[in-house]
Scaffold this active site. Structure first.
Site, PDB file in Angstrom:
ATOM      1  N   HIS A  55      38.352  38.788  11.905  1.00 20.21           N
ATOM      2  CA  HIS A  55      39.737  38.513  11.505  1.00 20.21           C
ATOM      3  C   HIS A  55      39.993  39.009  10.084  1.00 20.21           C
ATOM      4  O   HIS A  55      40.284  38.238   9.169  1.00 20.21           O
ATOM      5  CB  HIS A  55      40.036  37.014  11.619  1.00 20.21           C
ATOM      6  N   ARG A 115      41.368  45.092   9.057  1.00 20.88           N
ATOM      7  CA  ARG A 115      41.398  46.087  10.135  1.00 20.88           C
ATOM      8  C   ARG A 115      41.922  45.481  11.434  1.00 20.88           C
ATOM      9  O   ARG A 115      42.595  46.160  12.214  1.00 20.88           O
ATOM     10  CB  ARG A 115      40.016  46.711  10.322  1.00 20.88           C
ATOM     11  N   HIS A 116      41.625  44.218  11.662  1.00 16.97           N
ATOM     12  CA  HIS A 116      42.217  43.544  12.826  1.00 16.97           C
ATOM     13  C   HIS A 116      43.739  43.493  12.678  1.00 16.97           C
ATOM     14  O   HIS A 116      44.473  43.772  13.640  1.00 16.97           O
ATOM     15  CB  HIS A 116      41.652  42.128  12.958  1.00 16.97           C
ATOM     16  N   GLN A 175      33.856  36.389  28.585  1.00 21.93           N
ATOM     17  CA  GLN A 175      34.856  37.431  28.394  1.00 21.93           C
ATOM     18  C   GLN A 175      35.685  37.616  29.667  1.00 21.93           C
ATOM     19  O   GLN A 175      36.899  37.792  29.606  1.00 21.93           O
ATOM     20  CB  GLN A 175      34.179  38.753  28.016  1.00 21.93           C
TER      21      GLN A 175
END
Length: 652
Positions: free
Chosen positions: A372, A375-376, A576
């Site tokens: 977080h 770049r996020h 996921q």
């Protein structure tokens, strides 16, 4: 003859003397007449007494009501409040002098802030109920002995004397308190929590009466002052009731009620003063923070002079945008390009230098956590940009809304600490005390506002007041909608609109709902990236989650949930798959069916789900997925290898 009330209780005696008709005695008829007369006399006297009591009670109630009113009128000045309290105490209980001794509560210092942030489960010592003690029960020697064991810690003394209009305020030293008889009496009441009613001070103090400041005192009533949290905050002391009479039980009862108001008023005023000082401290801290949070002039000048490559050079129009090869400088250039490409700089007259400084300041306020981070935020903003341009969602949005949503994407995780809302709540962090719901999201928005309010960082400076309010509302709502708890609350309403064939998204509530869904779609869009990118990002997310799990084990002595437990990392492929099925696919499916141009998000997520499902199956056969960037052997070769060697799968 006795005078009786209507209950038959004797309330007095009537006596008549000497008949005036030269008769030597009262006759039986006289007795009968007198008895009947006194029946009415008893009723009349009792009624008069009840009326007198009711009038007195009314006056007392009025004084207490006036005191209650004073509590709320004098919140900003402790001395004025205490003066009013003491003056009304004199009027109510008819005494010559009144004093209030306040304890040191460390209200304005760090310890007070620590108390504000106490954990809910922490046991706090509370004061027990007050005990009434007559002077005959406790001696002056008991008081002195108590003073030696537990010296008074009074920091401020307020005193109002007979006929006085001004309060005498003093901050006594330890020596002053130790040498004052009156302070020692107040100290005894404070340390024991007892109400001390001394009917004859001279007899009670004996030979010590002429030595100190109690020489003129005849009667004393001393009572601890307790606030609403049942914490001792001081002592109230009344001296010399009128007519030299001692304080009665009625006085004590009334003073108890009075002391409750007194405690509430003093506590409220102290809290108000403390809040003002803490706000001043906060303002100073915010000024310091704003200075250090703003990008330097050198960095701003450098970016200002840079040539900004085209959107195609950065692949900004694609849903498969990848930032891995971009330098930190390039990430800022890419952000600038999105604003330029949407024509926001010209449309809203944003000074180019201010925009450069704002982007650099936003980047600076992201912490170097594993996922977080800046770049996020860039990836989330780029997905929003691609949804506007390639996904053609800009046709549903005004220019102001496009500006607000891009700003929200870039700021939506400002100052993220690598821990989620649940962790803030479990650790009773200051942020959790400040915000009970959407804790981190509220903080992200606050940081966004802080940067915008810093000098030379306000990219909204040319907006009209009305547009400024609108865009800030858009930014706030959009950032708060990135809390998945908010997504689950609003998802069903959004799906219902889609199922009903909704095509008009121009009303404020529908636009807000659509914007919230778009923010979530952008926030989790890493799940739709090409597999190599998704696999790499998933590792970053997992590492950040594992770090939080390690903190929970160390700080809270708790076993973290599976997705944050480093020891259960092999279960992540299956988790996921669950994340995709519960959150991502339903959202992307509905968006792609309604807005076909955003279908790449749905298709990319479907492909990655298959990859994660394959990994989950291989984990069941013994492979630790996170230890390998790629898997060389396909599933068929894996099965073949196992059947040839006939060895346990887990051992392989």
């Amino acid at each position: 003859m006795p005078i009786c009330n209507y209950e038959g209780d004797v309330i007095g005696v009537a006596q008549i003397i000497n008949k005036t008709n030269d008769s030597q005695e009262f006759t039986a008829h006289d007795v009968e007449v007198f008895q009947r007369y006194l029946t009415f006399c008893g009723i009349g006297i009792q009624n008069a007494q009840l009326f007198e009591v009711s009038v007195l009670e009314y006056k007392r109630n009025q004084i207490l009501l006036n005191l209650a009113r004073s509590i709320f009128e004098e919140q900003n000045n402790l001395e004025c409040l205490v003066t009013k309290i003491m003056r009304q105490a004199q009027d109510l209980l008819k005494c010559e002098r009144c004093a209030v001794y306040l304890l040191d509560l460390d209200c304005c210092e760090a310890s007070h802030l620590e108390r504000i942030l106490e954990r809910p489960g922490k046991i706090v010592e509370r004061h027990g109920p007050l005990n009434r003690v007559e002077s005959g029960t406790v001696t002056a020697d008991d008081m002195r002995e108590n003073g030696l064991k537990k010296p008074s810690l009074f920091t401020t003394v307020f005193e109002l004397r007979e006929g006085g209009t001004k309060t005498l305020v003093s901050r006594p030293s330890c020596f002053d308190l130790a040498s004052s008889i009156l302070a020692q009496i107040a100290g005894y009441a404070a340390t024991t929590g007892q109400i001390l009613n001394i009917g004859d001070v001279k007899i009670w103090l004996k030979e010590k009466h002429n030595e100190g400041d109690a020489e003129s005192a005849r009667t004393i009533l001393c009572m601890p002052i307790i606030n609403g949290q049942r914490t001792l905050i001081g002592v109230a002391q009344l001296i010399n009731k009128e007519n030299n009479a001692p304080f009665t039980d009625c006085d004590v009862s009334l003073f108890e009620a009075f002391a409750i108001f007194c405690g509430l008023g003093i506590h409220n005023t102290q809290m108000y003063e403390n809040a003002c000082k803490l706000m001043a401290k906060q303002k100073v801290a915010l000024e310091c923070l704003s200075y250090h949070a703003t990008a330097s002039n050198d960095a701003t000048e450098k970016l200002l002079k840079e040539n900004i490559p085209s959107a195609n050079c950065f692949n900004l129009y694609s849903f498969t945008f990848i930032d891995f090869e971009l330098s930190d400088d390039d990430t800022c250039k890419a952000t600038l390009r999105m604003f330029l490409e949407c024509n926001l700089v010209q449309q809203f007259h944003i000074p180019y230098e201010v925009l450069c400084r704002w982007i650099l300041s936003v980047k600076k306020n992201y912490r170097p956590v594993k996922y977080h981070n800046w770049r996020h935020a860039l990836n989330v903003a780029q997905t929003m940009f691609a949804m506007f341009k390639t996904g053609k969602m800009e046709r549903f949005m005004s220019d102001l809304e496009i500006l607000g949503l891009l700003v929200a994407c870039l700021c939506h995780d400002l100052d993220h600490r690598g821990t989620n809302n649940a962790f803030q709540t479990k650790t009773d962090s200051p942020l959790a005390v400040l915000y009970s719901t959407s804790t981190m999201e509220h903080h992200h928005f606050d940081q966004c506002v802080m940067i915008l309010n810093t000098d030379s960082n306000n990219i909204f400076q040319a907006l009209s007041p009305d547009d400024y309010r609108k865009v800030m509302r858009i930014v706030e709502t959009a950032i708060l909608s990135t809390d998945l708890a908010m997504y689950f609350k609003k998802k069903s309403k959004f799906l219902e609109l889609i199922e009903n064939g909704e095509f008009d998204w121009q009303s404020d509530d529908k636009k807000e709902l659509l914007s919230g869904m778009m923010m979530t779609a952008c926030d989790v869009s890493a799940i739709s990236k090409p597999w190599e990118v998704q696999h790499r990002i998933a590792k970053l997310v997992a590492d950040e989650f594992f770090d939080q799990g390690d903190l929970e084990k160390m700080q809270l002595k708790e076993q973290p949930i599976a997705m944050m437990d480093r020891e259960r990392k092999d279960e992540l492929p299956q988790m996921q798959v669950g994340f995709i099925d519960v959150i991502c696919l339903p959202l992307y499916r509905v968006l792609s069916e309604t807005f076909p141009w955003v279908k790449p998000l749905y298709q990319g997520t479907l492909e990655n789900r298959q990859h994660w499902q394959d990994l989950a199956e291989k984990v069941e056969m013994g492979l630790t997925w996170i230890d390998h960037d790629t898997i060389d052997k396909p599933v068929e070769a894996f099965y073949k290898y196992v059947s040839v060697f006939d060895s346990p799968i887990r051992r392989w």
